[in-house]
Scaffold this motif. Sequence first.
Motif, short mmCIF file in Angstrom:
data_model
loop_
_atom_site.label_atom_id
_atom_site.label_comp_id
_atom_site.label_asym_id
_atom_site.label_seq_id
_atom_site.Cartn_x
_atom_site.Cartn_y
_atom_site.Cartn_z
N TYR A 113 -5.97 -16.88 -35.12
CA TYR A 113 -7.30 -16.93 -35.73
C TYR A 113 -8.45 -16.34 -35.00
CZ TYR A 113 -4.76 -20.33 -38.47
OH TYR A 113 -3.71 -20.88 -39.74
N LYS A 114 -8.57 -16.53 -33.69
CA LYS A 114 -9.65 -16.02 -32.84
C LYS A 114 -9.53 -14.63 -32.92
CE LYS A 114 -10.34 -19.83 -29.59
NZ LYS A 114 -10.07 -20.19 -28.29
N VAL A 115 -8.20 -13.88 -32.83
CA VAL A 115 -8.06 -12.45 -33.06
C VAL A 115 -8.62 -11.83 -34.05
CG1 VAL A 115 -6.39 -10.54 -32.78
CG2 VAL A 115 -6.32 -12.49 -31.09
N MET A 116 -8.29 -12.61 -35.25
CA MET A 116 -8.73 -12.16 -36.62
C MET A 116 -10.31 -12.50 -37.00
SD MET A 116 -5.61 -14.26 -38.80
CE MET A 116 -6.58 -14.37 -40.56
N ILE A 117 -10.84 -13.32 -36.38
CA ILE A 117 -12.27 -13.55 -36.55
C ILE A 117 -12.74 -12.32 -35.70
CG2 ILE A 117 -14.44 -14.87 -36.09
CD1 ILE A 117 -12.46 -17.47 -36.34
N GLU A 118 -12.48 -12.23 -34.56
CA GLU A 118 -12.97 -11.03 -33.69
C GLU A 118 -12.78 -9.70 -34.29
OE1 GLU A 118 -11.24 -11.38 -30.01
OE2 GLU A 118 -12.05 -13.28 -29.45
N SER A 122 -16.20 -7.47 -35.55
CA SER A 122 -16.28 -6.06 -35.15
C SER A 122 -16.33 -4.85 -36.23
CB SER A 122 -15.23 -5.98 -33.94
OG SER A 122 -14.07 -5.57 -34.81
N ARG A 123 -16.25 -5.25 -37.38
CA ARG A 123 -16.41 -4.04 -38.31
C ARG A 123 -17.57 -3.84 -38.71
NH1 ARG A 123 -11.95 -6.17 -42.98
NH2 ARG A 123 -10.33 -6.62 -41.62
#
Length: 123
Positions: A113-118, A122-123
């Motif tokens: 989830y952290k990777v998905m949020i990051e 960043s978009r």
Amino acid sequence: MARPNQYHAAVEPKLDDIRTLRKQGLSIAKIAQKLDLTVWQLAHYRKSFPDLDEALNTPPDEVKQTEQSAYFNRQKNYNSLRSFIRTQSTPEERQEYFRLILEKADQTEVERYKVMIEATSSR
């Protein structure tokens, strides 16, 4: 003198529960475990007590139908919730859903989830 068995105290009062568990697809081994019996004891009682044999003999079609209904209901509820979150939920409701998800997540999921949020931020 014969040794008293546990059937009348431990099994007979739970015959309706046993039928329900079998309809849900639980194995005989799992049912024995829930009753605090060994599979051997349950098999022995099954030979001696026709009511138990009947309770453990759930028709396969009935089990399959129950599983299909559960799958259909799960998909229906999932799609409905997903649609609601996307189109109608407030930020506070989304935050609450996310909190509930994190509450049930293990560490591997949290990292994902952290990777998905990051990636989203960043978009």
